[in-house]
Structure formats: C-alpha cells, structure tokens
Design a protein around this motif. Sequence first.
Motif, mmCIF file in Angstrom:
data_model
loop_
_atom_site.group_PDB
_atom_site.id
_atom_site.type_symbol
_atom_site.label_atom_id
_atom_site.label_comp_id
_atom_site.label_asym_id
_atom_site.label_seq_id
_atom_site.Cartn_x
_atom_site.Cartn_y
_atom_site.Cartn_z
ATOM 1 N N MET A 106 0.819 -1.216 0.000
ATOM 2 C CA MET A 106 0.000 0.000 0.000
ATOM 3 C C MET A 106 0.853 1.268 0.000
ATOM 4 N N CYS A 120 -8.854 2.258 4.345
ATOM 5 C CA CYS A 120 -7.849 1.440 5.027
ATOM 6 C C CYS A 120 -8.330 1.259 6.463
ATOM 7 N N PHE A 153 -9.462 6.480 6.599
ATOM 8 C CA PHE A 153 -8.791 5.456 7.410
ATOM 9 C C PHE A 153 -8.910 5.824 8.886
#
Length: 261
Positions: A106, A120, A153
């Motif tokens: 990533m 994420c 995220f």
Amino acid sequence: MRHLFSLRWFGLITSSSNALYTDLSGYYDLMCADINYESQSHCIRRLHQLFGNQGKRHLDLACGTGPHIRHFIDTGFMSNGLDLNQPMLDQAKLRCPEAEFSLQNMCNFVVDQPYDLITCFLYSIHYSGSIENLTACIRSAHAALKEGGVFCFNTVEKGLINNNSFVRHSVEQDGSHFVFQSGWFYEGEGDKQALKLSIEKTTNKVTEEWHDNHPMVAITFDELKGLLEPYFEVTVFEHDYEKLELWNTQSGNAIFVCVKR
C-alpha cells in the motif's frame, strides 16, 4: 483508549514447536470475530456521501480476507482490494468473487483506473512502518483517486497511547478455545510503536501461547495532518462508527476523512 485487532500482515513468533500461524489466512476471520464490519462499512459510506464525489468505485487497502469489501459490494459499490499477503487475497476472492484483488504494497501501489473512495480499516495505515513509507502511501492514494475522491482510514495518536490498556476476546472453534489480546505500546519518543499481540489456544486442557510485537509507525494527529494537507482537505472524526462527531481533541483514536485537492 479503545484498541482493535489489526492483523493484516502478521507472522507470529510461537513458543510452541508447531508454527500454527505460519499462514494466518485460515485464522484471520477467527481473530477478528468481534469486529462489526457492517457498521464500519456503513459509516464510511455515509462519510463518502457527505464528502465525496458520489462515485461507486472503491479500493480497500490492506483488505485481508475481504469482509469490508463484501459489505461495500452488497450496497452497490464496485469494490476491489489490495494486500501484501496472497493467501489472504485467495480467501478474499472466495468471499467476493465479483471483486479484483491485487498483490501490492500500500506504500507504493498503482491502479489501472482511478477510484472514488479508498479505505484502510483496522488501523492498518500504521503498517506503513515509517514516516517515509506513510508519506509514500498518502501520495499513492492521492494519485489513485478521481477528482473529489475520498481517502478514509482510522488511526491512533502516539501521544495518547496507554501502554497498560489491552482488549481481549475469546471464541470457540473445532473443539478449541482461543483467547486474543492486543494493545498499543509506545516508548514515548520517535516514530516507532508496536502492536502487542498474544494468542492462547486451549485444546483438551492443553494451552499453547503465541506472542508478537508488530512494528508500526507512530505519529501525532497534527503530524499526520501535516503530511496529508498538501494532497487533501482533511476532516477528523471521533472513532465511533455508530455516530458522526468531529474529533474532540482529547481521544486517542480517530477517523480521518481526506478529500483529494
């Protein structure tokens, strides 16, 4: 501070001669059995509706076995996944045959077509391991998004970590009793922290134990915003998937919503 298992790419050091967890793909869902994937996915879809471009192309970084992707697909998204662990991706493909999965890091990933939403989950952004790699992950996400796309995220603030705080959960499977425990550990300076993990497995009154310290990047929320703001408009929310509230500046966990500039 609340903690959550984040077991995307994790090879346990075992005190037993049997390396039961050499390949975690068969145990990942068991370890994460107490996670409400539906609630998490629903919350991020709401944030995407509020901040995003209304598109439906979605990429999940560090996707594991794909449970979040399953919920996004079931609500009309065209979702794909990315992970470093091929056995995890094999399990994800079984769960989500409609999706495409990519074996990539990533921190330096590339995509064929841009996305409207990149996620994420489970604090996996910290697996970038260093500020340099985290910055590269941010640049990769920015490059992979359409105009008005959202990068979302959850993360932990290093200065608010309680080294004595742990969460535990247990589950029964195939005649064995499993106990999982996790907690953050930060020494108080620098950009390195650890996710301390332990697993107990009891079968026929015999208990085996596994322990591991996962190296993770440590960062303050202000530092993180400084890395993000050249690329994104940033809004920080409380780490609560049931209701949307702006971060109160006191809690050590947060959801970052980042709209591409």
